[in-house]
Design an enzyme around this catalytic site. Structure first.
Site, PDB file in Angstrom:
ATOM      1  N   ARG A  59     -33.279 -86.996  34.378  1.00  0.00           N
ATOM      2  CA  ARG A  59     -34.108 -86.859  33.179  1.00  0.00           C
ATOM      3  C   ARG A  59     -33.622 -85.714  32.281  1.00  0.00           C
ATOM      4  NH1 ARG A  59     -40.182 -85.833  31.189  1.00  0.00           N
ATOM      5  NH2 ARG A  59     -39.981 -87.548  29.754  1.00  0.00           N
ATOM      6  N   HIS A  63     -32.766 -85.943  28.276  1.00  0.00           N
ATOM      7  CA  HIS A  63     -33.359 -85.064  27.266  1.00  0.00           C
ATOM      8  C   HIS A  63     -32.274 -84.296  26.518  1.00  0.00           C
ATOM      9  CE1 HIS A  63     -37.888 -84.736  28.358  1.00  0.00           C
ATOM     10  NE2 HIS A  63     -37.442 -85.941  28.575  1.00  0.00           N
ATOM     11  N   ASP A  64     -31.270 -83.854  27.240  1.00  0.00           N
ATOM     12  CA  ASP A  64     -30.183 -83.128  26.594  1.00  0.00           C
ATOM     13  C   ASP A  64     -29.515 -84.008  25.540  1.00  0.00           C
ATOM     14  OD1 ASP A  64     -28.379 -81.125  26.022  1.00  0.00           O
ATOM     15  OD2 ASP A  64     -26.944 -81.783  27.546  1.00  0.00           O
ATOM     16  N   ASP A  71     -25.195 -81.501  24.724  1.00  0.00           N
ATOM     17  CA  ASP A  71     -24.567 -80.208  24.434  1.00  0.00           C
ATOM     18  C   ASP A  71     -25.218 -79.084  25.237  1.00  0.00           C
ATOM     19  OD1 ASP A  71     -27.038 -80.041  23.253  1.00  0.00           O
ATOM     20  OD2 ASP A  71     -26.322 -78.965  21.478  1.00  0.00           O
ATOM     21  N   SER A  73     -28.130 -78.130  25.264  1.00  0.00           N
ATOM     22  CA  SER A  73     -29.188 -77.408  24.538  1.00  0.00           C
ATOM     23  C   SER A  73     -30.451 -77.326  25.392  1.00  0.00           C
ATOM     24  CB  SER A  73     -29.495 -78.081  23.192  1.00  0.00           C
ATOM     25  OG  SER A  73     -29.805 -79.447  23.371  1.00  0.00           O
ATOM     26  N   ASN A  91     -42.039 -80.712  28.367  1.00  0.00           N
ATOM     27  CA  ASN A  91     -41.306 -79.999  29.413  1.00  0.00           C
ATOM     28  C   ASN A  91     -41.903 -80.203  30.794  1.00  0.00           C
ATOM     29  OD1 ASN A  91     -43.678 -78.655  29.407  1.00  0.00           O
ATOM     30  ND2 ASN A  91     -42.877 -76.700  28.718  1.00  0.00           N
ATOM     31  N   HIS A 201     -36.326 -94.959  35.331  1.00  0.00           N
ATOM     32  CA  HIS A 201     -37.685 -94.773  35.854  1.00  0.00           C
ATOM     33  C   HIS A 201     -37.882 -95.362  37.248  1.00  0.00           C
ATOM     34  CE1 HIS A 201     -39.484 -93.846  31.623  1.00  0.00           C
ATOM     35  NE2 HIS A 201     -38.758 -92.861  32.120  1.00  0.00           N
ATOM     36  N   THR A 202     -36.805 -95.753  37.885  1.00  0.00           N
ATOM     37  CA  THR A 202     -36.862 -96.099  39.308  1.00  0.00           C
ATOM     38  C   THR A 202     -36.913 -94.820  40.162  1.00  0.00           C
ATOM     39  OG1 THR A 202     -35.692 -97.217  41.113  1.00  0.00           O
ATOM     40  CG2 THR A 202     -34.330 -96.216  39.442  1.00  0.00           C
ATOM     41  N   ASP A 254     -42.051 -95.303  40.985  1.00  0.00           N
ATOM     42  CA  ASP A 254     -42.189 -96.600  41.655  1.00  0.00           C
ATOM     43  C   ASP A 254     -42.300 -96.321  43.141  1.00  0.00           C
ATOM     44  OD1 ASP A 254     -39.792 -97.126  43.186  1.00  0.00           O
ATOM     45  OD2 ASP A 254     -38.752 -97.914  41.446  1.00  0.00           O
ATOM     46  N   ASP A 261     -32.910 -98.284  42.485  1.00  0.00           N
ATOM     47  CA  ASP A 261     -32.833 -99.746  42.618  1.00  0.00           C
ATOM     48  C   ASP A 261     -33.488-100.406  41.400  1.00  0.00           C
ATOM     49  OD1 ASP A 261     -35.588 -99.521  42.954  1.00  0.00           O
ATOM     50  OD2 ASP A 261     -35.485 -99.579  45.125  1.00  0.00           O
TER      51      ASP A 261
END
Ligand code: HEM
Ligand SMILES: *[C@@H]1O[C@H](CO)[C@@H](O)[C@H](O)[C@H]1NC(C)=O
Ligand SMILES: *[C@@H]1O[C@H](CO)[C@@H](O)[C@H](O)[C@H]1NC(C)=O
Ligand SMILES: *[C@@H]1O[C@H](CO)[C@@H](O)[C@H](O)[C@H]1NC(C)=O
Length: 329
Positions: A59, A63-64, A71, A73, A91, A201-202, A254, A261
């Site tokens: 994650r 987000h980066d 970069d 950040s 966050n 999101h697994t 999940d 998976d």
């Protein structure tokens, strides 16, 4: 003329993110040949102690890349009057920054001043996915590697700016399919990339705050989003209520949340997706068909995920190789 300037504008927007730095698989072949094994070890050591680490790294990389390109950040600390991305509103699930710091220390010991923090995060995210594969979890004890993996192009540079206010540019869990498509398109990513990358999101955990819009006060006439399976909605409500909506209350993304998976796609079709943005994938025929394909074939999912990860992680943006991932040089 209007079409021409629209084209120029979109080229300019894209170039903010993606032009100027070219990445390659053998970028550190001469300057830091062991970089990948050094990072893999840092990720593996941390994941052995805390199984929440792989999801956190995946994650963090997403987000980066979505803010100012990949970069690093997201790794910068707030300083003086500047509040950095990591202290901005979404966050809540960003954690395990120490893993990147440990990897950076080990990499600096081997080849000082060479490897960017953005590359370290991109490699760590890949390693996290590999560790999340059941097969490799098992093989870990037998051989050094195994499970689906891929070559990560390298040569990213670290940026010098990180602003909490820019985290509103991240897609929200309440987004509908057009908003999601637009957010991805803005970064040069397609609807197919959106469907494949949502499969991230697994892995991991979600706090109640991220889906509470669906289980309480959905709108002025309906309390619970009717598109959630009733028994699933009931269990989400009781989990969040039992913990009295405590800040850390939540559920696994999940039921097999530590293994990488295609369960995520199966759950969407059973109306057991956690976020509005997950179930929204079924709202365009094209994205629905892709989700269907990934639900029925783990192999098709893995291939598409790898392709889209390489695309997302190749959105570059920085200028320097930071010495410490938390502060600019
Ligand atoms: C499509 C738009 C996306 C939205 C709206 C979204 C939203 C969210 C939200 C709300 C959470 C839960 C945060 C929490 O409550 O702690 C979450 C967790 C997570 N997301 Fe996404 N996400 C998106 C795309 C992605 C992508 C592209 C990836 C990676 C390829 C990803 C990987 C993850 C992971 C691994 C977690 C679990 C984090 C942990 O357990 O530490 N997400 N996401
Ligand atoms: C997360 O962001 C909120 C709001 O900006 C801030 O008050 C909080 O300290 C941040 N939390 C962490 C762990 O950085
Ligand atoms: C998504 O939301 C936006 C903003 O609220 C709205 O304009 C748009 O019509 C919605 N699209 C769909 C497909 O629901
Ligand atoms: C609330 O949501 C339900 C289910 O989606 C819908 O049928 C209803 O029209 C919505 N009510 C309002 C006031 O938006």
């Amino acid at each position: 003329m209007a079409a021409m300037s629209a084209l120029l504008t979109s080229l300019l927007i894209l170039s903010n993110f993606s032009l100027g730095t070219s990445l390659s698989s053998n970028y550190y072949a001469k300057t830091c040949p062991n970089v990948e094994s050094v990072i893999r070890k840092a990720v593996r050591d941390a994941a052995t102690r805390d199984k929440k680490v792989p999801a956190a790294l995946l994650r963090m990389h997403f987000h980066d890349c979505f803010i100012r390109g990949c970069d690093a950040s997201v790794l910068l600390d707030s300083k003086g009057k500047n509040t950095a991305e990591k202290d901005g509103p979404p966050n809540v699930s960003l954690h395990a920054f120490y893993v990147i710091d440990n990897a950076k220390k080990a990499v600096e010991a081997a080849c000082p001043g060479i490897v960017s923090c953005a590359d370290i995060l991109a490699l760590a995210a890949r390693d996290a996915v590999v560790l999340g594969s059941k097969r490799s979890m098992f093989l870990m004890f037998l051989v050094q590697s195994g499970g689906p993996s891929w070559d990560v192009p390298k040569g990213r540079k670290d940026g010098r700016t990180s602003k909490a206010s820019e985290t509103i540019q991240l897609p929200a869990p309440t987004f509908n399919i057009s908003q999601l498509q637009q957010s991805f398109a803005h970064r040069g990513l397609s609807l197919e990339d959106l469907v494949a990358l949502s499969g991230g999101h697994t892995l991991g955990f979600s706090h109640c705050s991220s889906f509470k819009n669906r289980i309480h006060n959905f709108n002025s006439t309906t309390d619970v989003d009717p598109s959630i399976h009733p028994s699933f909605a009931a269990s989400l409500r009781s989990t969040c209520l039992a913990k009295n909506n405590a800040k850390n209350a939540g559920v696994p993304m999940d039921p097999s949340s530590t293994s990488f998976d295609n369960t995520y796609y199966k759950l969407i079709f059973q109306q057991k997706a956690l976020f509005s943005s997950d179930k929204a994938l079924l709202d365009f025929p094209k994205s629905k068909n892709l989700a269907m394909k990934f639900a029925s074939s783990k192999d098709a999912f893995t291939k598409a995920f790898i392709k889209s990860m390489i695309k997302m992680s190749s959105i570059t943006g920085g200028q320097e190789v930071r010495k410490d991932c938390k502060v600019v040089n």
